[in-house]
Design an enzyme around this catalytic site. Structure first.
Site, mmCIF file in Angstrom:
data_model
loop_
_atom_site.group_PDB
_atom_site.id
_atom_site.type_symbol
_atom_site.label_atom_id
_atom_site.label_comp_id
_atom_site.label_asym_id
_atom_site.label_seq_id
_atom_site.Cartn_x
_atom_site.Cartn_y
_atom_site.Cartn_z
ATOM 1 N N ASP A 87 -29.819 -30.596 27.511
ATOM 2 C CA ASP A 87 -29.216 -31.701 26.785
ATOM 3 C C ASP A 87 -28.733 -31.220 25.422
ATOM 4 O O ASP A 87 -29.287 -30.266 24.856
ATOM 5 C CB ASP A 87 -30.236 -32.837 26.602
ATOM 6 C CG ASP A 87 -29.584 -34.187 26.395
ATOM 7 O OD1 ASP A 87 -29.669 -35.029 27.308
ATOM 8 O OD2 ASP A 87 -28.969 -34.407 25.334
ATOM 9 N N SER B 151 -18.840 -42.846 38.449
ATOM 10 C CA SER B 151 -18.974 -44.180 37.854
ATOM 11 C C SER B 151 -18.145 -45.139 38.679
ATOM 12 O O SER B 151 -17.155 -44.752 39.307
ATOM 13 C CB SER B 151 -18.480 -44.185 36.407
ATOM 14 O OG SER B 151 -18.383 -45.506 35.895
ATOM 15 N N TYR C 162 -11.829 -42.423 30.525
ATOM 16 C CA TYR C 162 -13.128 -42.386 31.189
ATOM 17 C C TYR C 162 -12.965 -42.652 32.680
ATOM 18 O O TYR C 162 -13.490 -41.917 33.526
ATOM 19 C CB TYR C 162 -14.062 -43.416 30.569
ATOM 20 C CG TYR C 162 -15.442 -43.451 31.189
ATOM 21 C CD1 TYR C 162 -16.405 -42.518 30.830
ATOM 22 C CD2 TYR C 162 -15.793 -44.429 32.130
ATOM 23 C CE1 TYR C 162 -17.670 -42.545 31.395
ATOM 24 C CE2 TYR C 162 -17.046 -44.465 32.695
ATOM 25 C CZ TYR C 162 -17.985 -43.523 32.323
ATOM 26 O OH TYR C 162 -19.233 -43.550 32.893
ATOM 27 N N LYS D 7 -13.691 -40.005 35.803
ATOM 28 C CA LYS D 7 -14.704 -40.271 36.828
ATOM 29 C C LYS D 7 -14.094 -40.347 38.225
ATOM 30 O O LYS D 7 -14.731 -39.960 39.210
ATOM 31 C CB LYS D 7 -15.457 -41.553 36.487
ATOM 32 C CG LYS D 7 -16.336 -41.443 35.253
ATOM 33 C CD LYS D 7 -17.392 -40.360 35.411
ATOM 34 C CE LYS D 7 -18.364 -40.326 34.260
ATOM 35 N NZ LYS D 7 -19.430 -39.305 34.426
ATOM 36 N N ILE E 161 -26.087 -49.905 34.066
ATOM 37 C CA ILE E 161 -27.487 -49.536 34.151
ATOM 38 C C ILE E 161 -28.109 -49.714 32.773
ATOM 39 O O ILE E 161 -27.535 -49.288 31.761
ATOM 40 C CB ILE E 161 -27.656 -48.073 34.618
ATOM 41 C CG1 ILE E 161 -26.957 -47.860 35.966
ATOM 42 C CG2 ILE E 161 -29.137 -47.712 34.700
ATOM 43 C CD1 ILE E 161 -27.518 -48.682 37.109
ATOM 44 N N THR F 20 -29.790 -48.362 30.560
ATOM 45 C CA THR F 20 -30.283 -47.185 29.846
ATOM 46 C C THR F 20 -30.524 -47.584 28.386
ATOM 47 O O THR F 20 -30.041 -48.627 27.931
ATOM 48 C CB THR F 20 -29.245 -46.058 29.893
ATOM 49 O OG1 THR F 20 -28.045 -46.515 29.241
ATOM 50 C CG2 THR F 20 -28.926 -45.682 31.323
#
Length: 268
Positions: free
Chosen positions: A37, A145, A158, A162, A191, A193
């Site tokens: 990460d 996605s 984006y 994806k 989601i 997160t």
């Protein structure tokens, strides 16, 4: 249980959210896990938490926008654990302030998202696949996605990146299947997160909930468990697929919520 016994997994974007869920679940099932990460402190902390629960993990730095950094992450995995048999390409960026509609999208942001969201997947596979072939095979999972399947008012870069991940997944599966390498993707909907919960007001979450077929939002483990399945031998005859994990948000005629409201009001 040991669904991932003798497997070595590299997970990018593994310090939090979906990546952390996948790393923790794989480790519980016997995998040796490298958590990579940009937030290296978070990656190392996640690895230490896995160790305290009896798992085997290491945390390292990776910059998914840098080719050499991705190569080093793969190299570390092979050097540290002797092989790599699973790669979870999970890094992804979005920017609602710059990634707008086609006319107004910031072109530098377009290039940045294509580099991080798409090219990092290509590079991760480019560097990992030769090692997987040497190990006798492996499983690659890419985070796509639902934005790759639908149009939206904003986030054109984006969504395009994806959508490309979805098709790149098919190419990898086609080109390396005979080497016993499978490649699949997972396409999350909304989601919960930490990033989503911190950045999306309740009003926006309620809008999404209104259009879900299920009466709740997704959580990181909903994706993590899907990734675990795709990484394990339980999915050994599945390749080139993108599994949509989105609570039925996109399956219905979009007029359903309003039509249900209309019918309720029309009741005598």
């Amino acid at each position: 249980m040991a669904r991932m016994k003798d497997k070595v997994a590299l997970i990018t974007g593994g310090a939090s959210g979906i990546g952390l869920s996948a790393a923790s679940l794989m480790a519980k099932e016997g995998a040796q896990v490298v958590i990579a990460d940009f937030n290296v402190d978070g990656a190392k902390e996640a690895a230490e938490n896995i160790k305290t629960q009896g798992g085997d993990a290491a945390g390292i730095f990776v910059d998914a926008g840098n080719e050499d950094s991705i190569k080093k992450a793969v190299g570390f995995t092979v050097q540290h654990y002797g092989k790599i048999t699973c790669l979870f390409n999970n890094v992804g960026l979005t920017n609602l302030k710059k990634d707008l509609d086609v006319v107004h999208v910031d072109l530098d942001e377009w290039d940045r998202l294509m580099n991080v969201n798409l090219k990092s997947v290509l590079l991760g596979c480019r560097f990992a696949i030769p090692h997987m072939i040497h190990a006798g095979g492996g499983s690659i999972i890419n985070t796509a996605s639902m934005a790759g399947f639908t149009g939206d008012a904003v986030r054109v870069a984006y969504g395009a990146s994806k959508a490309a991940v979805v098709n790149l997944t098919k190419y990898i599966a086609t080109q390396y299947g005979k080497n016993n390498i499978r490649c699949n993707a997972v396409a999350p909907g909304l989601i919960l997160t930490p990033a989503a919960e911190n950045n999306m007001p309740p009003e926006v979450l309620n809008i999404f909930a209104k259009y879900n077929a299920l009466p709740y939002h997704g959580e990181p483990d909903d994706i993590g468990n899907t990734v675990l399945f795709l990484a394990s031998d339980e999915s050994k005859f599945i390749t080139g697929q993108t599994i949509q994990v989105e609570g039925g948000h996109y399956i219905a005629n979009p007029t359903v919520p309003e039509f249900e409201q209309f019918m309720e009001k029309a009741q005598p």
